[in-house]
Design a protein around this motif. Structure first.
Motif, short mmCIF file in Angstrom:
data_model
loop_
_atom_site.label_atom_id
_atom_site.label_comp_id
_atom_site.label_asym_id
_atom_site.label_seq_id
_atom_site.Cartn_x
_atom_site.Cartn_y
_atom_site.Cartn_z
N THR A 195 -11.74 27.62 69.64
CA THR A 195 -12.94 27.37 68.83
C THR A 195 -14.10 26.93 69.71
O THR A 195 -15.20 27.48 69.61
CB THR A 195 -12.65 26.30 67.74
N GLY B 79 -9.65 27.54 63.82
CA GLY B 79 -8.76 28.14 64.79
C GLY B 79 -8.29 27.08 65.74
O GLY B 79 -8.61 25.90 65.59
N SER C 203 -9.10 33.18 64.74
CA SER C 203 -8.94 32.15 63.71
C SER C 203 -7.47 31.99 63.33
O SER C 203 -6.62 32.82 63.69
CB SER C 203 -9.75 32.52 62.46
#
Length: 184
Positions: A115, A110, A176
């Motif tokens: 992330t 992502g 994501s």
């Protein structure tokens, strides 16, 4: 063969990223663990902290609790109301579960800021829920020692792995690259 590699490239990349990040983090963790001397029955620092926080959580639930070093193993003995209920060992500190969580999030890429934030928040959540989980296991073992296998072997592992699974689902569906592409 080339056709299948091209067809399954995203899956193969996911597997490779998962495997490499999992192995890398596990090796780092193993180096950390190797800095403690098993022959001296040393307990690693993270496990000690988890033990102390578990003991404090048990006391928050209005039970007397204390820890003692185990005389024959590198673990700590956890007592509830002066009754020995469990050993706090390295496997209780949830680091291996957190490593598994992180490897999955890294593999299912992502945005790097999301992330890092998701890994940080998720790891702290797993850690905190694990301390609560151990405290509840200890109290339950004090109250219902005859159900040790069910409590320790089934219910509470299901809880911690269920939380990790739910975090993965949230990651894949909300943050994501796959989730971002799905929105478009």
């Amino acid at each position: 063969m080339k056709k299948y590699i091209i067809q399954y490239k995203p899956f193969l990349i996911f597997l490779l990223k998962f495997f490499l990040s999992y192995v890398f983090l596990t090796v780092l963790y193993q180096f950390y663990l190797n800095s403690f001397d098993d022959s001296l029955l040393e307990v690693d620092s993270i496990t000690k902290i988890v033990g102390v926080q578990t003991q404090q959580t048990i006391e928050f639930f209005q039970y007397n609790s204390h820890l003692e070093p185990h005389p024959k193993q590198n673990s700590m003995m956890l007592f509830v109301e002066e009754k020995f209920v469990a050993r706090v060992v390295e496997g209780c500190n949830a680091i291996s579960v957190i490593i598994l969580f992180i490897a999955f999030v890294i593999a299912f890429k992502g945005n790097w800021k999301k992330t890092v934030l998701f890994i940080s928040v998720g790891s702290v959540l797993i850690y905190l829920l694990n301390v609560i989980r151990i405290a509840l296991i200890a109290i339950a073992l004090y109250q219902y020692p005859q159900h040790e296998h069910l409590l320790h072997g089934v219910i509470f592992p299901l809880f911690i792995y269920g939380v990790v699974f739910l975090l993965w689902v949230v990651w894949v569906n909300k943050f994501s690259v796959y989730a971002i592409q799905k929105k478009d």
